[in-house]
Design a protein around this motif. Structure first.
Motif, short mmCIF file in Angstrom:
data_model
loop_
_atom_site.label_atom_id
_atom_site.label_comp_id
_atom_site.label_asym_id
_atom_site.label_seq_id
_atom_site.Cartn_x
_atom_site.Cartn_y
_atom_site.Cartn_z
N ARG A 32 1.13 -1.32 -0.16
CA ARG A 32 0.09 -0.35 0.00
C ARG A 32 1.49 1.22 -0.04
O ARG A 32 1.81 1.22 0.82
N ARG A 33 0.83 2.33 -0.90
CA ARG A 33 1.37 4.08 -0.45
C ARG A 33 0.70 4.77 -0.18
O ARG A 33 -0.83 4.92 -0.49
N MET A 34 1.20 5.69 0.40
CA MET A 34 0.08 6.09 1.42
C MET A 34 0.85 7.82 0.95
O MET A 34 1.71 7.73 1.35
N GLU A 35 0.33 8.71 0.48
CA GLU A 35 0.46 10.00 0.00
C GLU A 35 -0.28 10.79 1.49
O GLU A 35 -1.39 11.12 1.65
N LYS A 36 0.80 11.96 1.62
CA LYS A 36 0.05 12.96 2.79
C LYS A 36 0.26 14.23 2.84
O LYS A 36 1.74 14.39 2.58
N PRO A 37 -0.03 15.45 2.47
CA PRO A 37 0.65 16.82 2.16
C PRO A 37 0.65 16.89 3.94
O PRO A 37 0.38 16.97 4.66
N VAL A 38 2.39 17.88 2.98
CA VAL A 38 2.71 18.56 4.30
C VAL A 38 2.30 20.64 4.77
O VAL A 38 2.76 20.64 3.57
N PHE A 39 1.90 21.12 5.81
CA PHE A 39 0.77 22.21 5.11
C PHE A 39 2.38 22.69 6.31
O PHE A 39 2.55 22.82 7.43
N GLU A 40 2.51 24.38 5.43
CA GLU A 40 3.14 25.40 6.15
C GLU A 40 1.92 26.79 6.91
O GLU A 40 2.14 26.59 5.85
N GLU A 41 2.33 27.17 7.95
CA GLU A 41 1.97 28.24 8.59
C GLU A 41 1.94 29.06 7.70
O GLU A 41 3.49 29.74 8.81
N ARG A 42 1.67 29.99 6.81
CA ARG A 42 2.02 31.28 6.58
C ARG A 42 1.30 32.81 6.69
O ARG A 42 0.32 32.53 6.92
N THR A 43 1.97 34.07 7.07
CA THR A 43 1.38 35.47 7.45
C THR A 43 1.28 35.50 6.47
O THR A 43 2.49 36.60 6.27
N ILE A 44 0.37 36.02 5.65
CA ILE A 44 0.85 36.89 4.73
C ILE A 44 -0.91 37.84 4.74
O ILE A 44 -1.98 37.77 4.49
N ASN A 45 -0.64 39.19 4.24
CA ASN A 45 -1.30 40.55 4.24
C ASN A 45 -1.59 40.27 5.92
O ASN A 45 -3.66 40.13 5.83
N GLY A 46 -1.33 40.04 6.42
CA GLY A 46 -1.66 39.71 7.55
C GLY A 46 -3.55 38.50 8.29
O GLY A 46 -3.46 38.62 9.52
#
Length: 64
Positions: A32-46
């Motif tokens: 089985r192959r599993m893919e999961k996105p990894v997110f980064e928190e960014r502040t854009i225009n407040g």
């Protein structure tokens, strides 16, 4: 008694093919192959936005 199932992760500087070769070398077969996105928190225009930065790929494998 050895484990019958194990999860393998594609490392940062490793290709999928290299990970599959490592799985086979350790005596396992990917099932089985599993893919999961990894997110980064960014502040854009407040505003706080969550931006995808990479994909985490893992394989579930069972002993041959």
């Amino acid at each position: 008694m050895a484990k019958n199932k194990q999860t393998f992760y594609v490392e940062e500087e490793e290709t999928v093919e290299e990970c599959l070769a490592r799985i086979t070398a350790e005596g396992f077969m990917p099932v089985r192959r599993m893919e999961k996105p990894v997110f980064e928190e960014r502040t854009i225009n407040g505003e706080v936005q969550y931006v995808p930065v990479r994909q985490e790929i893992s394989f579930e494998a069972k002993r041959k």
